[in-house]
Scaffold this active site. Structure first.
Site, PDB file in Angstrom:
ATOM      1  N   ASP A   1       0.839  -1.196   0.000  1.00 45.30           N
ATOM      2  CA  ASP A   1       0.000   0.000   0.000  1.00 45.30           C
ATOM      3  C   ASP A   1       0.879   1.253   0.000  1.00 45.30           C
ATOM      4  O   ASP A   1       1.875   1.309   0.723  1.00 45.30           O
ATOM      5  CB  ASP A   1      -0.877  -0.023   1.263  1.00 45.30           C
ATOM      6  CG  ASP A   1      -1.869   1.112   1.299  1.00 45.30           C
ATOM      7  OD1 ASP A   1      -2.889   1.017   0.608  1.00 45.30           O
ATOM      8  OD2 ASP A   1      -1.625   2.101   2.027  1.00 45.30           O
TER       9      ASP A   1
ATOM     10  N   GLU B   1       1.716  -0.496  -4.975  1.00 43.93           N
ATOM     11  CA  GLU B   1       0.741   0.507  -5.386  1.00 43.93           C
ATOM     12  C   GLU B   1       1.469   1.801  -5.705  1.00 43.93           C
ATOM     13  O   GLU B   1       1.962   2.477  -4.806  1.00 43.93           O
ATOM     14  CB  GLU B   1      -0.237   0.716  -4.217  1.00 43.93           C
ATOM     15  CG  GLU B   1      -1.328   1.674  -4.509  1.00 43.93           C
ATOM     16  CD  GLU B   1      -2.573   0.984  -5.043  1.00 43.93           C
ATOM     17  OE1 GLU B   1      -2.483  -0.134  -5.594  1.00 43.93           O
ATOM     18  OE2 GLU B   1      -3.639   1.582  -4.893  1.00 43.93           O
TER      19      GLU B   1
HETATM   20  C1  LAG Z   1      -4.047   3.228  -0.608  1.00 46.58           C
HETATM   21  N1  LAG Z   1      -3.234   2.840  -1.538  1.00 46.58           N
HETATM   22  O1  LAG Z   1      -2.037   3.308  -1.745  1.00 46.58           O
HETATM   23  C2  LAG Z   1      -5.351   2.554  -0.425  1.00 46.58           C
HETATM   24  O2  LAG Z   1      -5.686   1.786  -1.569  1.00 46.58           O
HETATM   25  C3  LAG Z   1      -6.402   3.584  -0.083  1.00 46.58           C
HETATM   26  O3  LAG Z   1      -7.650   2.942   0.032  1.00 46.58           O
HETATM   27  C4  LAG Z   1      -6.005   4.295   1.203  1.00 46.58           C
HETATM   28  O4  LAG Z   1      -6.904   5.384   1.511  1.00 46.58           O
HETATM   29  C5  LAG Z   1      -4.622   4.928   1.074  1.00 46.58           C
HETATM   30  N2  LAG Z   1      -3.704   4.249   0.206  1.00 46.58           N
HETATM   31  C6  LAG Z   1      -3.974   5.010   2.451  1.00 46.58           C
HETATM   32  O5  LAG Z   1      -3.694   3.726   2.945  1.00 46.58           O
HETATM   33  C7  LAG Z   1      -8.092   5.045   2.235  1.00 46.58           C
HETATM   34  C8  LAG Z   1      -9.202   6.033   1.910  1.00 46.58           C
HETATM   35  C9  LAG Z   1      -8.955   7.385   2.576  1.00 46.58           C
HETATM   36  C10 LAG Z   1      -8.799   7.171   4.078  1.00 46.58           C
HETATM   37  C11 LAG Z   1      -7.576   6.290   4.264  1.00 46.58           C
HETATM   38  C12 LAG Z   1      -7.291   6.004   5.742  1.00 46.58           C
HETATM   39  O6  LAG Z   1      -9.270   6.212   0.493  1.00 46.58           O
HETATM   40  O7  LAG Z   1     -10.120   8.211   2.335  1.00 46.58           O
HETATM   41  O8  LAG Z   1      -8.634   8.402   4.736  1.00 46.58           O
HETATM   42  O9  LAG Z   1      -7.820   5.010   3.635  1.00 46.58           O
HETATM   43  O10 LAG Z   1      -8.389   5.375   6.353  1.00 46.58           O
HETATM   44  C13 LAG Z   1      -9.570   8.692   5.792  1.00 46.58           C
HETATM   45  C14 LAG Z   1     -10.395   9.939   5.514  1.00 46.58           C
HETATM   46  C15 LAG Z   1      -9.467  11.163   5.497  1.00 46.58           C
HETATM   47  C16 LAG Z   1      -8.728  11.264   6.829  1.00 46.58           C
HETATM   48  C17 LAG Z   1      -7.989   9.958   7.087  1.00 46.58           C
HETATM   49  C18 LAG Z   1      -7.295   9.973   8.465  1.00 46.58           C
HETATM   50  O11 LAG Z   1     -11.063   9.781   4.270  1.00 46.58           O
HETATM   51  O12 LAG Z   1     -10.260  12.312   5.288  1.00 46.58           O
HETATM   52  O13 LAG Z   1      -7.811  12.333   6.790  1.00 46.58           O
HETATM   53  O14 LAG Z   1      -8.897   8.857   7.051  1.00 46.58           O
HETATM   54  O15 LAG Z   1      -8.223  10.042   9.503  1.00 46.58           O
END
Ligand code: LAG
Ligand code: CA
Length: 476
Positions: free
Chosen positions: A191, A228
């Protein structure tokens, strides 16, 4: 570095997004093994912070590790070992999604799925343990993709950015990955690889154990590594390609655009080339959608069932890259987590005994059980290592090509009937089209295609039949 360690008669990875380890184990035995799927990509196995948004446990909490203890809503370490044991026994590899670019984001109260706690305001993660000195400073948000340093040392989506240049941090990561390997995993999906320095990753990869021979792996087998690396900015796959494979997002973008009718199919002749800004086939892991892109716009997924199936057929028929398909749960909003019970445990899929699909009410889509998908997986296994030949197009939205002398596929997105005699490259015989049916005993439940002694066949597709595929082994 090694390429995939799939069994020789297999060629496809399936991402079982948010599935429980016990359910994956059962699915390996009942379906994935018998259908000759090559490997399962699991969701992250390490303990994550519990996130609640109202009633919802968003899927993305699993991308916020709080410790390297193997306890998540998918199961604990014992369940993980049971899964690798049972899947390896039926020839299905386990590739684990591993998250070590970062820990959690900021949370007022941080409790993990295995009971660990953290104090994110001072970067304290006693479950590992990591303290403030193990993170990048100063805290900065990753914004400018044209600044390579920022891409590596700033925070991706506000997630606490680990400093992998510190030997202690690397050692914790190495121990965690080796635990997975010792437990029978055969590979990792790294990741956020783009957000770590290649030299640090190389140090980590070099220290990984060989695969566990107690799980049937040959002595000195190496884990398969795919990374990734999203598109955009100055950091490209070139920095990572000598250490492992790379996710090629352009494949899904392009295939989605073509099958949505935004570009004429004839231009798919350059799919998999630099003309479409795609990396060499031997580096690429390709997919139509993944858990992120199916929540973004412009990418086909189960929500666009008919054209998505045709797009998957193209991806799986085309020899470019290491193919991966996604098996999802249905969702209506970005945050929505997997189907869950009132006590927040993840629900198991329910298989409908009459059609062998996952029931809609179970919440799981189970694309891997669709006939399109498992038949095209078989197609890919059959034609594996052949090349495209006999490319044909009508200068518009009908195309066809063969794979060596083993398979042939034609697509019709013209919106009108296709009726053309084409060179299939196949030996003489009557073949069964695997879109409309399959061989059952000695008969074909779908359309048949008669290939002459010179390899020619009349290819007929109605306006609403988007493709036709035949391969050796379906002939009579
Ligand atoms: C990835 N690949 O390189 C993953 O496929 C992707 O799903 C991951 O983001 C990202 N890298 C980090 O591992 C996902 C969500 C984000 C989420 C993050 C952490 O797409 O939206 O962020 O996982 O859970 C979320 C909130 C953010 C916030 C963060 C920290 O959406 O707004 O800032 O959590 O609280
Ligand atoms: Ca980083």
């Amino acid at each position: 570095y090694i390429k995939t360690n799939l069994l020789a008669d297999r060629s496809v990875i399936v991402q079982m997004f948010e599935w429980k380890w016990a359910d994956i184990a059962t699915e390996c035995e009942n379906f994935l093994g018998p259908m000759k799927y090559g490997a399962v990509q699991t969701s992250p196995a390490t303990e994550n912070v519990i996130v609640r948004i109202g009633e919802e446990r968003p899927w993305y909490e699993r991308y916020q590790p709080i410790s390297y203890k193997l306890t998540t809503r998918s199961g604990d370490e014992a369940a993980f070992l049971d899964m690798t044991t049972r899947c390896n026994k039926v020839g299905v590899r386990i590739y684990v999604d591993v998250v070590f670019n970062h820990m959690t984001g900021n949370h007022e109260e941080s409790v993990g799925t295995g009971g660990s706690t953290a104090n994110t305001s001072i970067n304290s993660f006693p479950g590992v343990p990591y303290t403030d000195e193990h993170f990048h400073h100063p805290d900065c948000d990753m914004v400018d993709l044209d600044n390579a340093t920022e891409v590596r040392v700033c925070q991706l989506s506000g997630l606490k950015d680990l400093n992998q240049t510190i030997p202690y941090v690397r050692q914790k990561i190495i121990d965690y990955l080796n635990n997975l390997i010792d437990l029978g995993a055969a590979g990792i999906r790294v990741d956020a690889a783009k957000h770590m320095y290649p030299d640090d990753l190389n140090e980590i990869y070099k220290s990984l154990h060989n695969l566990n021979t107690a799980h049937g792996f040959r002595k000195n087998s190496r884990p398969y590594i795919y990374q990734e690396v999203a598109k955009g900015g100055v950091v490209t796959y070139n920095d990572y390609k000598d250490m492992g494979d790379i996710t090629e997002f352009t494949a899904g973008n392009e295939v989605s655009q073509f099958f949505s009718g935004l570009k004429p199919l004839k231009n798919l002749s350059s799919y998999g080339t630099e003309g479409l800004d795609m990396m060499p086939s031997e580096n690429a892991v390709v997919f139509v959608d993944n858990h992120d892109t199916q929540r973004a716009s412009g990418i086909l997924s189960y929500k666009n069932e008919t054209i998505y199936k045709a797009a998957l057929a193209f991806l799986l028929a085309n020899p470019y890259g290491q193919a991966r398909i996604t098996s999802s749960f249905s969702f209506t909003s970005f945050n929505q987590g997997p189907p869950a019970n009132a006590d927040e445990t993840i629900k198991s899929p329910v298989i409908d005994a009459t059609n062998n699909l996952c029931t809609e009410t179970s919440g799981w889509v189970c694309e891997h059980r669709w006939s399109t998908v498992y038949r095209m997986v078989k197609f890919r296994n059959e034609v594996f290592k052949t090349q495209i030949a006999n490319w044909w197009d009508n200068d518009s939205n009908q195309i066809a090509f063969s794979l060596g002398n083993k398979g042939f596929i034609a697509f019709n997105l013209e919106g009108s009937v296709m009726n053309t005699t084409l060179q299939t490259g196949l030996p003489v015989g009557t073949y069964c089209d695997i879109r409309s049916g399959e061989v059952q005993g000695t008969t074909c439940s779908g359309k048949t295609v008669a290939v002459s002694s010179t390899g020619q066949a009349l290819i007929t597709l109605a306006a609403d039949e988007l493709y036709l595929a035949i391969h050796v082994g379906t002939d009579s």
